[in-house]
Each structure stands twice: as structure tokens, then as C-alpha cells.
Design a protein around this motif. Structure first.
Motif, PDB file in Angstrom:
ATOM      1  N   ILE A  18      -6.852  -2.778   0.297  1.00  0.00           N
ATOM      2  CA  ILE A  18      -6.731  -3.634   1.267  1.00  0.00           C
ATOM      3  C   ILE A  18      -5.390  -4.585   0.910  1.00  0.00           C
ATOM      4  CG2 ILE A  18      -7.545  -5.866   2.366  1.00  0.00           C
ATOM      5  CD1 ILE A  18     -10.313  -4.709   1.996  1.00  0.00           C
ATOM      6  N   LEU A  19      -5.334  -4.837  -0.425  1.00  0.00           N
ATOM      7  CA  LEU A  19      -4.359  -5.822  -0.986  1.00  0.00           C
ATOM      8  C   LEU A  19      -2.957  -5.052  -0.714  1.00  0.00           C
ATOM      9  CD1 LEU A  19      -3.948  -8.740  -1.672  1.00  0.00           C
ATOM     10  CD2 LEU A  19      -3.826  -7.980  -4.127  1.00  0.00           C
ATOM     11  N   LYS A  20      -3.014  -3.979  -1.115  1.00  0.00           N
ATOM     12  CA  LYS A  20      -1.814  -2.939  -1.065  1.00  0.00           C
ATOM     13  C   LYS A  20      -1.468  -2.601   0.307  1.00  0.00           C
ATOM     14  CE  LYS A  20      -2.608  -0.490  -5.598  1.00  0.00           C
ATOM     15  NZ  LYS A  20      -3.053   0.771  -5.934  1.00  0.00           N
ATOM     16  N   LEU A  21      -2.523  -2.191   1.115  1.00  0.00           N
ATOM     17  CA  LEU A  21      -2.206  -2.010   2.784  1.00  0.00           C
ATOM     18  C   LEU A  21      -1.488  -3.446   3.238  1.00  0.00           C
ATOM     19  CD1 LEU A  21      -2.139  -0.812   5.245  1.00  0.00           C
ATOM     20  CD2 LEU A  21      -4.650  -1.416   5.652  1.00  0.00           C
ATOM     21  N   GLN A  22      -2.099  -4.541   2.880  1.00  0.00           N
ATOM     22  CA  GLN A  22      -1.601  -5.835   3.605  1.00  0.00           C
ATOM     23  C   GLN A  22      -0.145  -6.065   3.141  1.00  0.00           C
ATOM     24  OE1 GLN A  22      -4.510  -9.058   3.248  1.00  0.00           O
ATOM     25  NE2 GLN A  22      -3.103  -9.986   2.103  1.00  0.00           N
ATOM     26  N   TYR A  23       0.081  -5.667   1.800  1.00  0.00           N
ATOM     27  CA  TYR A  23       1.503  -5.992   1.373  1.00  0.00           C
ATOM     28  C   TYR A  23       2.646  -4.957   2.117  1.00  0.00           C
ATOM     29  CZ  TYR A  23       5.359  -6.789  -1.795  1.00  0.00           C
ATOM     30  OH  TYR A  23       6.430  -7.246  -2.254  1.00  0.00           O
ATOM     31  N   LEU A  24       2.032  -3.726   2.390  1.00  0.00           N
ATOM     32  CA  LEU A  24       2.962  -2.580   2.967  1.00  0.00           C
ATOM     33  C   LEU A  24       3.108  -3.136   4.542  1.00  0.00           C
ATOM     34  CD1 LEU A  24       4.335   0.094   3.115  1.00  0.00           C
ATOM     35  CD2 LEU A  24       2.044   0.924   3.444  1.00  0.00           C
ATOM     36  N   ALA A  25       1.837  -3.379   5.071  1.00  0.00           N
ATOM     37  CA  ALA A  25       1.994  -3.601   6.608  1.00  0.00           C
ATOM     38  C   ALA A  25       2.654  -4.905   7.036  1.00  0.00           C
ATOM     39  CB  ALA A  25       0.631  -3.874   7.056  1.00  0.00           C
ATOM     40  N   PHE A  26       2.705  -5.882   6.056  1.00  0.00           N
ATOM     41  CA  PHE A  26       3.363  -7.134   6.332  1.00  0.00           C
ATOM     42  C   PHE A  26       4.873  -7.503   5.968  1.00  0.00           C
ATOM     43  CE2 PHE A  26      -1.186  -8.579   7.378  1.00  0.00           C
ATOM     44  CZ  PHE A  26      -0.888  -9.407   8.449  1.00  0.00           C
ATOM     45  N   GLN A  27       5.385  -6.333   5.307  1.00  0.00           N
ATOM     46  CA  GLN A  27       6.803  -6.396   5.194  1.00  0.00           C
ATOM     47  C   GLN A  27       7.482  -6.370   6.470  1.00  0.00           C
ATOM     48  OE1 GLN A  27       8.276  -6.017   2.078  1.00  0.00           O
ATOM     49  NE2 GLN A  27       6.178  -6.460   1.204  1.00  0.00           N
ATOM     50  N   ARG A  28       7.417  -5.758   7.458  1.00  0.00           N
ATOM     51  CA  ARG A  28       8.162  -5.864   8.909  1.00  0.00           C
ATOM     52  C   ARG A  28       8.023  -7.461   9.270  1.00  0.00           C
ATOM     53  NH1 ARG A  28       6.421  -2.158  13.527  1.00  0.00           N
ATOM     54  NH2 ARG A  28       5.153  -4.094  14.168  1.00  0.00           N
ATOM     55  N   GLU A  29       6.900  -8.005   8.962  1.00  0.00           N
ATOM     56  CA  GLU A  29       6.756  -9.450   9.391  1.00  0.00           C
ATOM     57  C   GLU A  29       7.822 -10.241   8.701  1.00  0.00           C
ATOM     58  OE1 GLU A  29       4.821 -10.908  12.278  1.00  0.00           O
ATOM     59  OE2 GLU A  29       4.880  -8.883  12.519  1.00  0.00           O
ATOM     60  N   ALA A  30       7.464 -10.180   7.437  1.00  0.00           N
ATOM     61  CA  ALA A  30       8.584 -10.729   6.423  1.00  0.00           C
ATOM     62  C   ALA A  30       9.885 -10.584   6.698  1.00  0.00           C
ATOM     63  CB  ALA A  30       8.206 -10.327   5.005  1.00  0.00           C
ATOM     64  N   GLU A  31      10.284  -9.463   7.128  1.00  0.00           N
ATOM     65  CA  GLU A  31      11.880  -9.202   7.196  1.00  0.00           C
ATOM     66  C   GLU A  31      12.382  -9.816   8.625  1.00  0.00           C
ATOM     67  OE1 GLU A  31      14.472  -5.057   8.671  1.00  0.00           O
ATOM     68  OE2 GLU A  31      12.746  -4.890   7.141  1.00  0.00           O
ATOM     69  N   LEU A  32      11.300  -9.690   9.607  1.00  0.00           N
ATOM     70  CA  LEU A  32      11.685 -10.308  10.754  1.00  0.00           C
ATOM     71  C   LEU A  32      12.006 -11.756  10.642  1.00  0.00           C
ATOM     72  CD1 LEU A  32      11.362 -10.171  14.092  1.00  0.00           C
ATOM     73  CD2 LEU A  32       8.919 -10.745  13.951  1.00  0.00           C
ATOM     74  N   TYR A  33      11.118 -12.591   9.882  1.00  0.00           N
ATOM     75  CA  TYR A  33      11.502 -14.080   9.686  1.00  0.00           C
ATOM     76  C   TYR A  33      12.356 -14.366   8.502  1.00  0.00           C
ATOM     77  CZ  TYR A  33       7.844 -14.468  13.026  1.00  0.00           C
ATOM     78  OH  TYR A  33       6.828 -14.310  14.229  1.00  0.00           O
ATOM     79  N   GLY A  34      12.748 -13.325   7.609  1.00  0.00           N
ATOM     80  CA  GLY A  34      13.581 -13.522   6.671  1.00  0.00           C
ATOM     81  C   GLY A  34      12.919 -14.278   5.513  1.00  0.00           C
TER      82      GLY A  34
END
Length: 170
Positions: A18-34
Motif C-alpha cells: 500500500i505504501l509503495k503504491l501510494q508513493y507511486l500513484a501520488f507522484q503526479r499530484e506532487a508534480e502538479l503542485y510542485g
């Protein structure tokens, strides 16, 4: 793919996936917000284990692989709070997020102290998330700024009257 995706309650052995998936899946959000300090990217394994023990945590599996997850709990005001909905990037856009959202609503709605409404939040720039939530019946009721500085949109929807109880398989 040849296999169906199943949704069930998470077990302790799922924590690292779950933690690895969460880290992978939320990369796009992090990039979107810088902003790579968003909570899903900084959550610790111990914090996730605590959520697993206290909250409703569901996973979507493709075989043995966890490819989606969502958390839910009943807040102090009686609302069903939904958080950290994420789907593996290779499976996004195929309805799995909507299935996870319905499953956590049904799981929370099947409790003895069932909520009368559901609440969740997403970043103000997260158009695909906002589209998913609006399609599921959520409407904006407010906003706030998270501790990491991201402006969030708070959305709610009323629980359908007479909504069928749902039990997630263990």
C-alpha cells in the motif's frame, strides 16, 4: 489482462505494498503542485499501520498485487471521511477509482453508526479527481490549505436513503 481486479479489506501483510503504491500513484499530484512534501508521499510505515488498525482500509488486487487502495473512517461529527484513494498509474482511467470509492462508501454505510454523509478532499488543481468525485455525486462545500501548503477542495455527498449495507470480504 486475464485476471479480474477484486476489492477487499486490507490486511497487515498489505502495508508495504500500500505504501509503495501510494508513493507511486501520488507522484503526479506532487508534480502538479510542485510539492513533494504532500502527506501521501511523507507518510511513514508506522502511521499506515496505525490507520490499518483503526480505519476501514480497502485494497484492489490484481492477482497478488495491490493496484488500488482507499481509506475511510467515521469522523467525530458523524461524517464518513474518505482519504488517499489511489490507483496504480497503469490501471487509471478504467473505473477502478470509482469502484474503490463506492466500496468504501458502502463499507462505512454498513456500520451500526453509519454516516449520513461522506466527505473527502483533493487538491484544487486535480481536475481528474474532481471529475471523478463530481460524477459520484460529491459537491464542493468548502476549502482549506493543508499543512504542506496545497489548497484543498472539500467535497461532500449525502448518503443515499435506504442504501444497501455492504460487507467487504476479508
Amino acid at each position: 489482462m486475464g485476471m479480474s481486479v477484486t476489492i477487499s479489506a486490507a490486511v497487515a501483510e498489505d502495508t508495504e505494498q500500500i505504501l509503495k503504491l501510494q508513493y507511486l500513484a501520488f507522484q503526479r499530484e506532487a508534480e502538479l503542485y510542485g510539492n513533494y512534501r504532500i502527506q501521501p508521499l511523507t507518510q511513514t510505515l508506522d502511521s499506515l499501520k496505525a490507520e490499518l488498525a483503526s480505519d476501514t482500509v480497502l485494497v484492489a488486487r490484481l492477482g497478488e498485487e495491490v493496484v488500488g487502495t482507499v481509506r475511510g473512517r467515521i469522523d467525530e461529527d458523524g461524517a464518513g471521511s474518505i482519504a488517499k484513494l489511489c490507483v496504480h498509474p497503469r490501471l487509471q482511467g478504467h473505473g477502478l477509482g470509482a469502484r474503490l470509492l463506492r466500496a468504501v462508501e458502502e463499507a462505512l454505510g454498513g456500520r451500526e453508526s453509519a454516516p449520513t454523509r461522506f466527505r473527502l478532499h483533493t487538491g484544487h488543481k486535480s481536475e481528474s479527481n474532481l471529475r471523478l468525485y463530481r460524477k459520484a455525486g460529491y459537491v464542493q462545500v468548502g476549502g482549506r490549505t493543508a499543512s504542506d501548503g496545497v489548497r484543498l477542495v472539500v467535497l461532500e455527498k449525502e448518503r443515499a436513503a435506504g442504501a444497501a449495507d455492504f460487507a467487504v470480504s476479508a
